[in-house]
Design an enzyme around this catalytic site. Structure first.
Site, short mmCIF file in Angstrom:
data_model
loop_
_atom_site.label_atom_id
_atom_site.label_comp_id
_atom_site.label_asym_id
_atom_site.label_seq_id
_atom_site.Cartn_x
_atom_site.Cartn_y
_atom_site.Cartn_z
N GLU A 4 56.57 38.55 25.81
CA GLU A 4 56.77 40.01 25.92
C GLU A 4 56.62 40.45 27.37
O GLU A 4 57.27 41.39 27.82
CB GLU A 4 55.74 40.76 25.07
CG GLU A 4 55.90 40.58 23.58
CD GLU A 4 56.87 41.59 22.97
OE1 GLU A 4 57.04 42.66 23.53
OE2 GLU A 4 57.46 41.25 21.92
N CYS B 31 62.13 37.92 11.51
CA CYS B 31 60.71 37.73 11.82
C CYS B 31 60.11 36.65 10.92
O CYS B 31 60.20 36.74 9.69
CB CYS B 31 60.00 39.06 11.59
SG CYS B 31 58.23 39.02 11.84
N ASN B 32 59.49 35.65 11.53
CA ASN B 32 58.86 34.59 10.73
C ASN B 32 57.68 35.12 9.92
O ASN B 32 57.48 34.71 8.78
CB ASN B 32 58.37 33.47 11.65
CG ASN B 32 59.45 32.48 12.01
OD1 ASN B 32 59.60 31.45 11.38
ND2 ASN B 32 60.24 32.81 13.02
N SER B 33 56.90 36.02 10.52
CA SER B 33 55.72 36.54 9.81
C SER B 33 56.15 37.31 8.56
O SER B 33 55.55 37.18 7.50
CB SER B 33 54.90 37.44 10.74
OG SER B 33 54.55 36.75 11.91
N TYR C 259 53.31 41.86 13.98
CA TYR C 259 53.03 41.63 12.56
C TYR C 259 52.14 40.39 12.39
O TYR C 259 51.43 40.27 11.39
CB TYR C 259 54.33 41.38 11.78
CG TYR C 259 55.16 42.60 11.46
CD1 TYR C 259 54.96 43.83 12.08
CD2 TYR C 259 56.17 42.51 10.49
CE1 TYR C 259 55.75 44.92 11.75
CE2 TYR C 259 56.95 43.60 10.15
CZ TYR C 259 56.74 44.81 10.79
OH TYR C 259 57.52 45.88 10.47
N GLY C 260 52.24 39.49 13.34
CA GLY C 260 51.60 38.18 13.21
C GLY C 260 50.10 38.22 13.08
O GLY C 260 49.48 37.26 12.64
N ASP D 185 63.32 42.74 12.63
CA ASP D 185 62.19 42.01 13.21
C ASP D 185 61.06 43.00 13.46
O ASP D 185 61.27 44.22 13.45
CB ASP D 185 62.60 41.33 14.53
CG ASP D 185 61.43 40.55 15.12
OD1 ASP D 185 60.80 39.76 14.38
OD2 ASP D 185 61.10 40.73 16.31
N SER D 186 59.88 42.45 13.70
CA SER D 186 58.73 43.31 14.02
C SER D 186 58.92 44.00 15.37
O SER D 186 58.25 44.98 15.66
CB SER D 186 57.46 42.46 14.05
OG SER D 186 57.63 41.38 14.95
N CYS E 278 58.44 31.20 15.22
CA CYS E 278 58.21 32.56 15.69
C CYS E 278 59.41 32.97 16.54
O CYS E 278 59.93 32.16 17.31
CB CYS E 278 56.94 32.61 16.55
SG CYS E 278 56.65 34.20 17.32
N THR E 279 59.80 34.22 16.36
CA THR E 279 60.99 34.71 17.06
C THR E 279 60.94 34.54 18.57
O THR E 279 61.97 34.38 19.21
CB THR E 279 61.14 36.22 16.79
OG1 THR E 279 59.87 36.83 17.00
CG2 THR E 279 61.65 36.50 15.41
N HIS E 280 59.73 34.61 19.14
CA HIS E 280 59.61 34.60 20.60
C HIS E 280 59.73 33.21 21.22
O HIS E 280 60.01 33.09 22.40
CB HIS E 280 58.26 35.18 21.01
CG HIS E 280 58.15 36.65 20.80
ND1 HIS E 280 58.32 37.25 19.58
CD2 HIS E 280 57.89 37.66 21.68
CE1 HIS E 280 58.16 38.55 19.70
NE2 HIS E 280 57.91 38.83 20.96
N1 DGL Z 1 58.39 38.43 15.11
C1 DGL Z 1 57.12 37.77 14.92
C2 DGL Z 1 57.33 36.41 14.24
O1 DGL Z 1 58.37 35.82 14.30
C3 DGL Z 1 56.38 37.58 16.23
C4 DGL Z 1 55.82 38.85 16.79
C5 DGL Z 1 54.83 39.50 15.85
O2 DGL Z 1 53.70 38.99 15.72
O3 DGL Z 1 55.20 40.50 15.27
O4 DGL Z 1 56.42 35.93 13.61
#
Ligand code: DGL
Length: 246
Positions: A150, A70-72, A39-40, A7-8, A180-182
């Site tokens: 976060e 990570c979705n991004s 990353y987003g 993940d990011s 998104c992971t969060h």
């Molecule tokens: N892990 C990223 C996602 O799932 C969220 C945090 C980021 O922007 O890196 O898109």
């Protein structure tokens, strides 16, 4: 089977939690690119480059599958990762859409996708959903939820205002894809805001996907061995893992 989860940053721990609870792996090695999160907000080429570097990091380990939590990164880098990887690469977007497709809902269900700017601008979810016949789709970049989570803000006035900021002009959807992971960490609040919706969570979706496509034996690993790595402040990542996971 040993999985590498990337993940990011720390957000992918929500996916890791689902993998651990599903007891699918003997061992999971987690890498969070904490030095370069988020990353987003980055562009496609940067996200691809960072994702390839993460795969390179895992070449130090004997993993059987590379899971992009990570979705991004899943939005932009899966094709490039698969081109160079010698092991299966699995992202969360394909699995999220397949999970949604598996629940018996009508094709005209209203679907709201929320994620980072990168994920939403990629149109990856929409394109895949269209392929499966869904067309009543709204997508919205809701990046402010990332720093809130976060910061450990999972409720209260600031989150409520942010929910209103993003959602007040929307009709209640039937389904919300937490792209998104969060977002699983504020899923209750999102659900409450809309007064009860079906939520699609990347972690649960990927467990279904792995069970259907990659897990051949029915062995359940009661204790998944975990190793954590981060490109910056690994102690911080471990601390968050202890807080979120156990
Ligand atoms: N892990 C990223 C996602 O799932 C969220 C945090 C980021 O922007 O890196 O898109």
């Amino acid at each position: 089977m040993v999985a590498g989860v990337f993940d990011s940053g720390v957000g992918g721990l929500t996916v890791l939690k689902s993998l651990v609870e599903a007891k699918l792996f003997e061992k999971i090695i987690y890498f969070g690119d904490t030095a370069r999160v988020p990353y987003g907000a980055k562009d496609k080429n940067t996200i691809i480059r960072y994702s390839l570097e993460a795969l390179e990091f895992f070449s130090n380990f004997d993993i059987d599958i590379f899971i992009v939590a990570c979705n991004s990164a899943s939005a932009y880098a899966i094709k490039e990762l698969r081109e160079v990887s010698t092991i299966p690469v699995v992202g969360v977007i394909e699995s999220g859409v397949l999970a949604l497709n598996q629940i018996k809902i009508s094709k005209d269900s209203s679907i709201l996708i929320i994620g980072t700017k990168a994920t939403i601008n990629s149109n990856k979810y929409i394109n895949l959903l269209n392929k499966h016949g869904f067309y009543n789709i709204t997508s919205k970049a809701t990046g402010l939820f990332v720093p809130l989570v976060e910061e450990g803000i999972f409720g209260g006035a600031i989150l409520n205002e942010t929910l209103k900021h993003y959602f007040s002009d929307l009709k209640k959807p039937d389904i919300v894809i937490l792209g998104c992971t969060h977002f699983p960490l504020i899923s209750k609040e999102i659900d409450n805001y809309f007064g009860g919706v079906k939520l699609i969570h990347s972690g649960e979706a990927i467990v279904k996907y792995l069970n259907n496509n990659y897990i051949k034996e029915s062995i359940l690993f009661e204790q998944t061995k975990l190793e954590f790595f981060a490109s910056e402040n690994p102690a911080g990542l471990k601390e968050v893992a202890n807080r979120w996971l156990f």
